[in-house]
Design an enzyme around this catalytic site. Structure first.
Site, PDB file in Angstrom:
ATOM      1  N   LYS A  38      11.423  25.224  23.463  1.00 48.36           N
ATOM      2  CA  LYS A  38      11.891  24.734  24.767  1.00 48.36           C
ATOM      3  C   LYS A  38      12.211  25.917  25.678  1.00 48.36           C
ATOM      4  O   LYS A  38      12.903  26.844  25.260  1.00 48.36           O
ATOM      5  CB  LYS A  38      13.143  23.865  24.549  1.00 48.36           C
ATOM      6  CG  LYS A  38      13.458  22.952  25.709  1.00 48.36           C
ATOM      7  CD  LYS A  38      14.363  21.812  25.290  1.00 48.36           C
ATOM      8  CE  LYS A  38      14.734  20.926  26.464  1.00 48.36           C
ATOM      9  NZ  LYS A  38      15.564  19.792  26.066  1.00 48.36           N
ATOM     10  N   ASP A  41      10.159  25.634  36.939  1.00 48.42           N
ATOM     11  CA  ASP A  41       9.686  26.963  36.541  1.00 48.42           C
ATOM     12  C   ASP A  41       9.341  27.036  35.054  1.00 48.42           C
ATOM     13  O   ASP A  41       8.979  28.094  34.547  1.00 48.42           O
ATOM     14  CB  ASP A  41      10.747  28.021  36.879  1.00 48.42           C
ATOM     15  CG  ASP A  41      12.091  27.699  36.259  1.00 48.42           C
ATOM     16  OD1 ASP A  41      12.162  26.781  35.416  1.00 48.42           O
ATOM     17  OD2 ASP A  41      13.084  28.367  36.615  1.00 48.42           O
ATOM     18  N   ASP A  74      16.456  15.057  23.595  1.00 48.99           N
ATOM     19  CA  ASP A  74      16.558  15.531  24.981  1.00 48.99           C
ATOM     20  C   ASP A  74      18.006  15.487  25.483  1.00 48.99           C
ATOM     21  O   ASP A  74      18.392  14.636  26.287  1.00 48.99           O
ATOM     22  CB  ASP A  74      15.625  14.735  25.903  1.00 48.99           C
ATOM     23  CG  ASP A  74      14.204  15.296  25.843  1.00 48.99           C
ATOM     24  OD1 ASP A  74      13.913  16.073  24.917  1.00 48.99           O
ATOM     25  OD2 ASP A  74      13.386  14.964  26.717  1.00 48.99           O
ATOM     26  N   ASP A 106      11.196   8.361  28.732  1.00 46.42           N
ATOM     27  CA  ASP A 106      10.566   9.608  28.264  1.00 46.42           C
ATOM     28  C   ASP A 106      11.526  10.401  27.377  1.00 46.42           C
ATOM     29  O   ASP A 106      11.123  11.386  26.764  1.00 46.42           O
ATOM     30  CB  ASP A 106      10.092  10.472  29.442  1.00 46.42           C
ATOM     31  CG  ASP A 106      11.170  10.701  30.476  1.00 46.42           C
ATOM     32  OD1 ASP A 106      11.694   9.708  31.017  1.00 46.42           O
ATOM     33  OD2 ASP A 106      11.515  11.867  30.752  1.00 46.42           O
ATOM     34  N   ASN A 107      12.772   9.973  27.306  1.00 44.45           N
ATOM     35  CA  ASN A 107      13.739  10.642  26.418  1.00 44.45           C
ATOM     36  C   ASN A 107      14.068   9.783  25.201  1.00 44.45           C
ATOM     37  O   ASN A 107      15.057  10.035  24.507  1.00 44.45           O
ATOM     38  CB  ASN A 107      15.031  10.952  27.184  1.00 44.45           C
ATOM     39  CG  ASN A 107      14.813  11.990  28.270  1.00 44.45           C
ATOM     40  OD1 ASN A 107      13.874  12.782  28.194  1.00 44.45           O
ATOM     41  ND2 ASN A 107      15.672  12.003  29.271  1.00 44.45           N
ATOM     42  N   ARG A 153      13.391  23.746  18.615  1.00 45.47           N
ATOM     43  CA  ARG A 153      13.845  22.404  18.232  1.00 45.47           C
ATOM     44  C   ARG A 153      12.960  21.870  17.117  1.00 45.47           C
ATOM     45  O   ARG A 153      11.746  22.076  17.128  1.00 45.47           O
ATOM     46  CB  ARG A 153      13.749  21.508  19.470  1.00 45.47           C
ATOM     47  CG  ARG A 153      14.044  20.056  19.211  1.00 45.47           C
ATOM     48  CD  ARG A 153      14.278  19.331  20.504  1.00 45.47           C
ATOM     49  NE  ARG A 153      13.032  19.010  21.195  1.00 45.47           N
ATOM     50  CZ  ARG A 153      12.988  18.458  22.410  1.00 45.47           C
ATOM     51  NH1 ARG A 153      14.095  18.193  23.066  1.00 45.47           N
ATOM     52  NH2 ARG A 153      11.833  18.173  22.973  1.00 45.47           N
ATOM     53  N   GLY A 211       5.515  14.841  31.183  1.00 43.16           N
ATOM     54  CA  GLY A 211       4.930  15.627  30.103  1.00 43.16           C
ATOM     55  C   GLY A 211       5.822  16.802  29.826  1.00 43.16           C
ATOM     56  O   GLY A 211       6.837  16.987  30.501  1.00 43.16           O
ATOM     57  N   ARG A 255       7.274   9.898  22.236  1.00 47.21           N
ATOM     58  CA  ARG A 255       8.322   9.173  22.981  1.00 47.21           C
ATOM     59  C   ARG A 255       7.807   7.789  23.374  1.00 47.21           C
ATOM     60  O   ARG A 255       6.593   7.560  23.375  1.00 47.21           O
ATOM     61  CB  ARG A 255       8.634   9.954  24.275  1.00 47.21           C
ATOM     62  CG  ARG A 255       9.093  11.364  24.004  1.00 47.21           C
ATOM     63  CD  ARG A 255       8.649  12.316  25.130  1.00 47.21           C
ATOM     64  NE  ARG A 255       8.838  13.714  24.741  1.00 47.21           N
ATOM     65  CZ  ARG A 255       9.940  14.405  24.981  1.00 47.21           C
ATOM     66  NH1 ARG A 255      10.907  13.872  25.665  1.00 47.21           N
ATOM     67  NH2 ARG A 255      10.058  15.645  24.561  1.00 47.21           N
ATOM     68  N   GLY A 262       7.153  19.814  30.468  1.00 50.58           N
ATOM     69  CA  GLY A 262       7.116  20.692  31.634  1.00 50.58           C
ATOM     70  C   GLY A 262       7.736  22.038  31.364  1.00 50.58           C
ATOM     71  O   GLY A 262       7.534  22.997  32.104  1.00 50.58           O
TER      72      GLY A 262
HETATM   73  P1  AMP Z   1      14.539  15.969  31.209  1.00 48.79           P
HETATM   74  O1  AMP Z   1      15.441  15.325  32.211  1.00 48.79           O
HETATM   75  O2  AMP Z   1      15.039  17.292  30.709  1.00 48.79           O
HETATM   76  O3  AMP Z   1      14.179  15.054  30.090  1.00 48.79           O
HETATM   77  O4  AMP Z   1      13.193  16.339  31.999  1.00 48.79           O
HETATM   78  C1  AMP Z   1      12.404  15.398  32.678  1.00 48.79           C
HETATM   79  C2  AMP Z   1      11.047  15.998  32.977  1.00 48.79           C
HETATM   80  O5  AMP Z   1      11.174  17.148  33.821  1.00 48.79           O
HETATM   81  C3  AMP Z   1      10.271  16.452  31.755  1.00 48.79           C
HETATM   82  O6  AMP Z   1       8.928  16.170  31.955  1.00 48.79           O
HETATM   83  C4  AMP Z   1      10.540  17.950  31.724  1.00 48.79           C
HETATM   84  O7  AMP Z   1       9.545  18.647  31.044  1.00 48.79           O
HETATM   85  C5  AMP Z   1      10.589  18.287  33.203  1.00 48.79           C
HETATM   86  N1  AMP Z   1      11.420  19.490  33.490  1.00 48.79           N
HETATM   87  C6  AMP Z   1      12.774  19.581  33.418  1.00 48.79           C
HETATM   88  N2  AMP Z   1      13.176  20.832  33.720  1.00 48.79           N
HETATM   89  C7  AMP Z   1      12.063  21.544  34.000  1.00 48.79           C
HETATM   90  C8  AMP Z   1      11.816  22.910  34.378  1.00 48.79           C
HETATM   91  N3  AMP Z   1      12.787  23.796  34.539  1.00 48.79           N
HETATM   92  N4  AMP Z   1      10.527  23.280  34.573  1.00 48.79           N
HETATM   93  C9  AMP Z   1       9.529  22.398  34.424  1.00 48.79           C
HETATM   94  N5  AMP Z   1       9.692  21.124  34.077  1.00 48.79           N
HETATM   95  C10 AMP Z   1      10.939  20.685  33.853  1.00 48.79           C
HETATM   96 MG    MG Z   2      13.121  14.737  28.660  1.00 49.71          MG
END
Ligand code: AMP
Ligand code: MG
Length: 488
Positions: free
Chosen positions: A109, A121, A258, A248-249, A172, A87, A179, A89
């Site tokens: 973002k 975080d 992403d 998810d991307n 963004r 989700g 997705r 995050g």
């Molecule tokens: P990504 O690889 O950027 O597509 O992220 C994969 C998942 O990890 C997604 O659900 C993001 O929201 C979560 N995520 C990545 N970085 C962070 C962060 N710094 N804090 C919280 N969630 C994160």
């Molecule tokens: Mg992602």
């Protein structure tokens, strides 16, 4: 007085699909970069971008009328394994804005923790924000569907990765943040009604022309499969590696989204792995087409409550031929070929093999090819500039001789062909080292001007930019040491 009025079609789906979360605003924010092209899409005028309300909005400190911020829930297949609970995050969907060219989802973002942050975080760091800001606009500039980027806002809030970094936010824009993984979440939670609601939402918002069709869900799936195949053909033709093609991307409307450890090819290398964390090479450059199909298959599986397996399989079978025919069309354009000849594929394959064996820079080769004159004698300047790129010069000569013969079958004048080729083969792509220069200036010297300079360049990558000639050359030796991974 602010000018941004929000609407929220996604939040009307109900709390099953998201969690409402307010952004955690950045303290002492500073709006370091704004993209005027994206601002126009929202109907913003240049003076608006200088207003305090705009800065406060971009930094998550001020809510706009009608905005209903939420973290979308999704799941997804990550590196081949299913992650049941993902989700937003570290980003929030703020809602939708109707601009002069239609509606845009607005995503903030780096907006702080959400119920989906897991151990993160909720923040984004400056380096990853700069990379996404530049690359999404570079893709758009290349004519490749992509999310867009409006702004970079920095702060003095520290965040901790391997070292201390700075919390940063990106705004963004996308036509849709749904997705593949959004559908997978509800399917794997055994909620077919939610799968159907989400499909209805996608149809209403993005594919209204399909709503009245009897087999509208199948047509929606076909639209996703086709746009994904065409998107990945474009990535292959331009030499772009996404790096994290987890489901998810993957955008349901077939946009690149992403941006993490992406990379553009320097020397042509089909096995190129841009993501340092991808130890098995699952997402290597040459594997992107097959991974795209793998991902469409995961989506198909998530739609089995709506569409029969036979119908889903039938659409999946359309993926490969469409990707290959689109890629061939793009490759012909890269070579300036308007006619279709049966041995064009061999001509292209042999060229790519030779580029790989000779470690020839992909972008530079094709840009130089735009100046090749088949009527000039052997060893003319345009020929020599090509052969200088090869370790084995005779390999180049042999291929050029075949290309010269092939061009003789074309109707178009060389001048017309060269002109069109220069609109297909960019002079500039966002090589990792270029983003790195912008990042280092921003991180070390608080100087954000290189970001603006590169933005202008990558937004019109087919044009000449004499003031940025350096960026059209081979990458410097130090760029070989750069490594990017998922940590952001
Ligand atoms: P990504 O690889 O950027 O597509 O992220 C994969 C998942 O990890 C997604 O659900 C993001 O929201 C979560 N995520 C990545 N970085 C962070 C962060 N710094 N804090 C919280 N969630 C994160
Ligand atoms: Mg992602």
């Amino acid at each position: 007085m602010n000018r941004l009025i929000f609407d929220n079609s996604f939040s009307q789906l109900g709390e099953h699909f998201f969690t409402r979360v307010q952004p955690s605003g950045l303290p002492n924010p500073s709006l370091t970069n704004v993209n005027p092209e994206a601002a126009k899409l929202l109907g913003l005028e240049p003076p608006d971008l200088l207003q305090d309300w705009f800065l406060q909005w971009c930094s998550g400190n001020q809510r706009m009328p009608g905005s209903d911020p939420l973290a979308m829930v999704y799941s997804g297949h990550q590196f081949g394994g299913y992650s049941p609970q993902l989700g937003d995050g570290r980003g929030l969907l703020l809602g939708e804005i109707k601009g002069p060219e239609g509606k845009w989802d607005i995503h903030l973002k780096g907006a702080g923790k959400t119920p989906y942050s897991r151990f993160g975080d909720g923040r984004a760091v400056l380096r990853s924000t700069i990379r996404e800001y530049l690359c999404s606009e570079a893709m758009h500039g290349l004519g490749i569907p992509s999310t867009r980027a409006l702004s970079i806002t920095t702060s003095d809030e520290p965040v901790y990765r391997e070292t201390q970094e700075t919390a940063t936010m990106l705004i963004r824009l996308s036509r849709s943040h749904v997705r593949f993984g959004s559908f997978e979440y509800f399917h794997h939670h055994n909620e077919p009604n939610a799968v159907k609601r989400l499909a209805d939402h996608v149809l209403e918002q993005h594919l209204p022309e399909l709503i009245d069709k009897e087999n509208r869900y199948l047509e929606m799936f076909r639209h996703t499969v086709h746009s994904t195949a065409k998107l990945i053909a474009q990535w292959q033709a331009i030499g772009f590696a996404h790096g994290v093609m987890n489901t998810d991307n993957m955008s349901i409307i077939g946009e690149t989204m992403d941006y993490g450890p992406f990379g553009f090819l320097d020397a042509y290398n089909p096995g190129y792995i841009c993501n340092h964390s991808d130890t098995s090479g699952r997402y290597a450059f040459s594997r992107q087409p097959v991974i795209g199909l793998w991902n469409c298959n995961a989506l198909a599986n998530a739609l089995t409550s709506l569409i029969s397996v036979e119908q889903l399989t039938g659409v999946l079978e359309e993926y490969e031929p469409l990707l290959l025919s689109t890629l061939l069309k793009l490759q012909r354009c890269k070579l300036g070929l308007e006619q279709q000849q049966s041995d064009d594929e061999t001509l292209i394959e042999d060229l790519l093999d030779s580029l790989a064996q000779n470690q020839v820079d992909y972008t530079i080769f094709f840009r130089r090819l735009c100046y090749f004159d088949e009527n000039a004698p052997d060893q003319s300047t345009s020929h020599v500039e090509l052969r200088d790129l090869f370790l084995d010069r005779t390999a180049c000569d042999d291929w050029i001789a075949r290309y010269r013969q092939r061009l003789a079958l074309e109707q178009r004048s060389p001048v017309d062909r060269q002109e069109t080729m220069r609109q297909t083969n960019p002079k500039y792509v966002l090589r990792n080292y270029m983003a790195e220069i912008a990042i280092r200036k921003a991180e070390d010297k608080n100087d954000y001007r290189e970001i603006d300079r590169i933005l202008l360049l990558v937004q019109s990558p087919f044009d000449e930019h004499p003031e940025c000639e350096e960026y059209a050359k081979h990458p410097p030796a130090w760029s070989q040491q750069l490594s990017v991974s998922c940590s952001s």
